[in-house]
Design an enzyme around this catalytic site. Structure first.
Site, PDB file in Angstrom:
ATOM      1  N   CYS A   1       8.258 -14.339  25.372  1.00  0.00           N
ATOM      2  CA  CYS A   1       8.463 -13.086  24.628  1.00  0.00           C
ATOM      3  C   CYS A   1       8.185 -11.842  25.466  1.00  0.00           C
ATOM      4  O   CYS A   1       8.593 -10.742  25.101  1.00  0.00           O
ATOM      5  CB  CYS A   1       7.612 -13.091  23.362  1.00  0.00           C
ATOM      6  SG  CYS A   1       8.038 -14.465  22.292  1.00  0.00           S
TER       7      CYS A   1
ATOM      8  N   ASN B   1      11.881 -13.471  15.140  1.00  0.00           N
ATOM      9  CA  ASN B   1      11.456 -13.363  16.540  1.00  0.00           C
ATOM     10  C   ASN B   1      12.574 -13.925  17.430  1.00  0.00           C
ATOM     11  O   ASN B   1      12.796 -15.125  17.457  1.00  0.00           O
ATOM     12  CB  ASN B   1      10.155 -14.153  16.719  1.00  0.00           C
ATOM     13  CG  ASN B   1       9.613 -14.077  18.135  1.00  0.00           C
ATOM     14  OD1 ASN B   1      10.274 -13.592  19.053  1.00  0.00           O
ATOM     15  ND2 ASN B   1       8.400 -14.575  18.321  1.00  0.00           N
TER      16      ASN B   1
ATOM     17  N   HIS C   1       7.090  -6.126  20.630  1.00  0.00           N
ATOM     18  CA  HIS C   1       7.736  -7.424  20.420  1.00  0.00           C
ATOM     19  C   HIS C   1       7.613  -7.786  18.942  1.00  0.00           C
ATOM     20  O   HIS C   1       6.571  -7.579  18.324  1.00  0.00           O
ATOM     21  CB  HIS C   1       7.055  -8.475  21.305  1.00  0.00           C
ATOM     22  CG  HIS C   1       7.487  -9.861  20.986  1.00  0.00           C
ATOM     23  ND1 HIS C   1       8.814 -10.238  20.973  1.00  0.00           N
ATOM     24  CD2 HIS C   1       6.775 -10.969  20.629  1.00  0.00           C
ATOM     25  CE1 HIS C   1       8.890 -11.512  20.651  1.00  0.00           C
ATOM     26  NE2 HIS C   1       7.682 -11.979  20.424  1.00  0.00           N
TER      27      HIS C   1
END
Ligand code: UT7
Length: 329
Positions: A113, A284, A254
């Protein structure tokens, strides 16, 4: 030494949508639980014929069209991903060929990520070194290919998507890249990983049977690390540059969990309307979240030329990264 600025942005998400209601039919969960614990309403899922390079190519083409340049001008392509089409050739090679970036070199960057922020950091330095004039950073992940849709702890979280940013030199003082703080902590490696498929545990009937090619996560450990690191590293980077949260126009974090984002933003002292949250629509998307959220910030008029923006990420590894940019268009 020239500065480095972001001069264009393109994003792509596949059309297919997986809602919380769909997930209710797949695992023991509820729309209420997912919404309350994560903030996610739906995520986009690629059809079987779409791979990471396909989404990356779409995002890249949009960025190039926005800037009005030919792909032959690109000097380097960095594809940030944990779901490459295959291990080699790299997805960067596949994308370079498909978009016709004839003069470019490039590579895949694996930082989960935090991938996109590490890609931005790398590209900024290639440009500031004076050796590159156009570097394309792409974050693209087809997470649905490595998610176990019988594991309710992970399958509710992830979606597919891609985004690309073009990095170019600038000679306008104060514009573009200001600084970074990136950090890895391998002691957290066991908390979020895809155990099999590499040289340690190559694919076998057993690894498939034990579902070891899917993401395994200790959610609470990741959660705690993410809140702490996003806050501490953003604070420290701002301090390093003589800035504070009061100087920040937008925080683009994020998108892993709405609660992680709001907790980190609150500690940092950034108000709700300065934080970009689009996890409700995309979940996500790993390396895709930062460009997707940046696109939304621009479309909502929250990010404009001259604004100070913080990109903050945490991911598997552990990896963590923060970038400060003064937006240039
Ligand atoms: O980019 C980095 C990637 N990952 C992350 O950032 C993830 C970070 N972690 C998280 O987002 C959260 O930890 C999760 C959303 C994964 C889990 O939320 P939580 O509030 O930490 O829940 P929990 O793991 O403490 O579980 C609480 C309860 C458990 O039941 P018991 O043991 O209390 O009876 C779980 O079994 O919720 C249960 N649970 C669920 N219930 C309904 C776990 N997943 C689900 C689910 N639906 N999908």
């Amino acid at each position: 030494m020239p500065g480095a600025k972001i001069s264009a942005l393109g994003c792509y998400v596949p059309p297919g949508v997986l809602t919380n209601q769909d997930l209710e039919r797949m695992v023991e969960t509820s729309n209420e639980w997912i919404l309350e614990r994560t903030g996610i309403v739906e995520r986009h899922i690629a059809s079987k014929d779409i791979a990471t390079s396909d989404m990356a190519v779409e995002a890249a083409k949009i960025a190039l069209a926005q800037r009005g340049i030919d792909a032959r001008e690109i000097e380097a392509v960095i594809v940030c991903t944990v779901t490459p089409d295959m291990l080699f050739p790299s997805t960067a090679c596949l994308v370079q060929d498909r978009i016709g970036a004839k003069g470019a070199w490039g590579f895949d960057l694996i930082a989960a990520c935090s991938g996109f922020v590490y890609g931005l950091t790398t590209a900024a330095h290639l440009v500031m070194a004076g050796t590159h004039k156009k570097v394309l950073v792409i974050g693209s992940d087809t997470m649905s290919r490595i998610i176990d849709y019988t594991d309710r702890g992970t399958c509710i979280l992830f979606g597919d998507g891609a985004g690309a940013m073009l990095i170019e030199p600038t000679d306008v003082p104060g514009e573009g890249f200001i600084g970074f703080l990136n950090e890895i902590d391998g002691s957290g490696g066991d908390f979020l990983k895809q155990p099999a498929g590499g040289s340690r545990l190559p694919a076998s009937a057993e690894t498939v049977e034990q579902r070891l090619h899917f993401v395994k996560q200790d959610g609470q450990q990741v959660f705690k690390y993410a809140v702490r690191k996003m806050y501490e590293m953003s604070r420290d980077l701002l301090q390093k540059h003589g800035l504070s949260s009061k100087d920040v126009k937008v925080l683009i974090p994020h998108q892993a969990n709405r609660r992680i984002i709001t907790a980190a933003a609150e500690r940092l002292g950034v108000s709700c309307d300065q934080v970009i949250i689009n996890i409700d629509r995309y979940g996500n998307t790993t390396a895709g979240t930062i460009p997707l959220a940046t696109r939304d910030a621009i479309e909502q008029g929250k990010l404009q030329k001259g604004d100070l923006v913080v990109f903050a990420t945490v991911g598997a590894g552990f990896t963590a990264g923060v970038n400060l940019w003064r937006w240039a268009y």
